[in-house]
Design an enzyme around this catalytic site. Sequence first.
Site, PDB file in Angstrom:
ATOM      1  CG  ASP A  34      -2.114   0.895   1.084  1.00  0.00           C
ATOM      2  OD1 ASP A  34      -2.362   1.370  -0.040  1.00  0.00           O
ATOM      3  OD2 ASP A  34      -2.815   1.130   2.091  1.00  0.00           O
ATOM      4  CG  ASN A  40       2.037   1.488  -5.191  1.00  0.00           C
ATOM      5  OD1 ASN A  40       2.877   1.246  -4.346  1.00  0.00           O
ATOM      6  ND2 ASN A  40       1.574   0.595  -6.035  1.00  0.00           N
ATOM      7  CG  HIS A  97      -0.096   2.268  -9.331  1.00  0.00           C
ATOM      8  ND1 HIS A  97      -0.351   1.882  -8.032  1.00  0.00           N
ATOM      9  CD2 HIS A  97      -1.141   3.055  -9.703  1.00  0.00           C
ATOM     10  CE1 HIS A  97      -1.510   2.417  -7.646  1.00  0.00           C
ATOM     11  NE2 HIS A  97      -1.995   3.138  -8.632  1.00  0.00           N
ATOM     12  CG  LEU A 104       9.296 -17.079  -3.487  1.00  0.00           C
ATOM     13  CD1 LEU A 104       9.282 -17.048  -1.954  1.00  0.00           C
ATOM     14  CD2 LEU A 104       9.642 -15.687  -4.020  1.00  0.00           C
TER      15      LEU A 104
HETATM   16  C1  IPE Z   1      -5.479  -2.766  -0.352  1.00  0.00           C
HETATM   17  O1  IPE Z   1      -5.124  -1.433  -0.494  1.00  0.00           O
HETATM   18  C2  IPE Z   1      -5.374  -3.477  -1.659  1.00  0.00           C
HETATM   19  C3  IPE Z   1      -4.037  -3.565  -2.237  1.00  0.00           C
HETATM   20  C4  IPE Z   1      -2.917  -3.193  -1.678  1.00  0.00           C
HETATM   21  C5  IPE Z   1      -3.991  -4.155  -3.532  1.00  0.00           C
HETATM   22  P1  IPE Z   1      -6.227  -0.289  -0.652  1.00  0.00           P
HETATM   23  O2  IPE Z   1      -5.480   0.980  -0.732  1.00  0.00           O
HETATM   24  O3  IPE Z   1      -7.138  -0.607  -1.787  1.00  0.00           O
HETATM   25  O4  IPE Z   1      -7.047  -0.443   0.707  1.00  0.00           O
HETATM   26  P2  IPE Z   1      -7.979   0.588   1.484  1.00  0.00           P
HETATM   27  O5  IPE Z   1      -9.024   1.042   0.513  1.00  0.00           O
HETATM   28  O6  IPE Z   1      -7.112   1.724   1.927  1.00  0.00           O
HETATM   29  O7  IPE Z   1      -8.521  -0.208   2.642  1.00  0.00           O
HETATM   30  C1  IPE Z   2      -1.456   0.261  -3.458  1.00  0.00           C
HETATM   31  O1  IPE Z   2      -1.258   1.628  -3.466  1.00  0.00           O
HETATM   32  C2  IPE Z   2      -1.715  -0.302  -4.829  1.00  0.00           C
HETATM   33  C3  IPE Z   2      -3.110  -0.706  -5.064  1.00  0.00           C
HETATM   34  C4  IPE Z   2      -4.060  -0.720  -4.185  1.00  0.00           C
HETATM   35  C5  IPE Z   2      -3.444  -1.130  -6.394  1.00  0.00           C
HETATM   36  P1  IPE Z   2      -2.483   2.640  -3.476  1.00  0.00           P
HETATM   37  O2  IPE Z   2      -2.839   2.914  -4.895  1.00  0.00           O
HETATM   38  O3  IPE Z   2      -3.589   2.138  -2.626  1.00  0.00           O
HETATM   39  O4  IPE Z   2      -1.820   3.912  -2.842  1.00  0.00           O
HETATM   40  P2  IPE Z   2      -2.495   4.930  -1.816  1.00  0.00           P
HETATM   41  O5  IPE Z   2      -3.021   4.127  -0.681  1.00  0.00           O
HETATM   42  O6  IPE Z   2      -3.588   5.637  -2.575  1.00  0.00           O
HETATM   43  O7  IPE Z   2      -1.380   5.821  -1.426  1.00  0.00           O
HETATM   44 MG    MG Z   3      -4.090   2.378  -0.662  1.00  0.00          MG
END
Ligand code: IPE
Ligand code: IPE
Ligand code: MG
Length: 246
Positions: free
Chosen positions: A22, A24, A39, A133
């Site tokens: 999480d 990105n 991403h 792995l």
């Molecule tokens: C969880 O992250 C899903 C992934 C990392 C793929 P999110 O950013 O979507 O989660 P919430 O919405 O903050 O709970």
């Molecule tokens: C995680 O990073 C990747 C996915 C959920 C696809 P986010 O895109 O959720 O990044 P934030 O949480 O908005 O910073």
């Molecule tokens: Mg996120």
Amino acid sequence: MQSELSPDPDAATLLHVGIIMDGNGRWATRRGLSRLRGHEAGVEAIRRVVEAAPDQGVGTLTLYAFSSDNWRRPRAEVSALMTLLRFYLANEIDALVRNGVRLTVIGRRDRLPDGIANAIARAEAATADGTTLHLRIAIDYSAREAILNAAVRAANAGPLSRETFADLITGETGLRDVDLIIRTSGEKRLSDFLLWEGAYAELHFTERMWPEFDTDDLADALASFHRRERRFGGLTSIAPEVVPTL
Ligand code: IPE
Ligand code: IPE
Ligand code: MG
């Protein structure tokens, strides 16, 4: 270093680690970059972690790449993520095979763009013999949906134990429960990730954003895991009694 030619004789001690990758978007936005750049940088972090994991005692690594709830994001971001995943799956095969990685993808496939479903099938077939792995990438994944689907299938099966029901959820025989779940970016929730397999998982939350997560961060998370006392409901200092069948 292990290779596919010399699988660890102590495979039973190799850990199953799950990572909620999480942050990105925030990482990128803070740098004045588009979320897509975040991403893309996240893919680099995946490469680092996949390469380092076997040497840090990890036998199974489940990475949360796209949740079933992520379809709620703007169409342009979803489509960019799908393109990125497709490139990753297509371009990474040689490196995965070289490193003895067996890749499987968990989650729904019927809603993915065609290119991705094909790329998944090709990557899974090409890496099927890897033994160093087991890399599981969760795409269009929802733990609650995986449990629900297993329950529907269980309705037609004979008597089930927790272990055999788990096989219906994971789609594998005897997959190790997840030992450690890591979530980056400071959020402290599971967001529908490995709810069954993680029943006794240790949780490690770090402020690091996923694109900056590196091998030292993985080592820190594992060191903190090894300092924990896992009791599974018992008492560590006392040998377990015979557990009655539930
Ligand atoms: C969880 O992250 C899903 C992934 C990392 C793929 P999110 O950013 O979507 O989660 P919430 O919405 O903050 O709970
Ligand atoms: C995680 O990073 C990747 C996915 C959920 C696809 P986010 O895109 O959720 O990044 P934030 O949480 O908005 O910073
Ligand atoms: Mg996120």
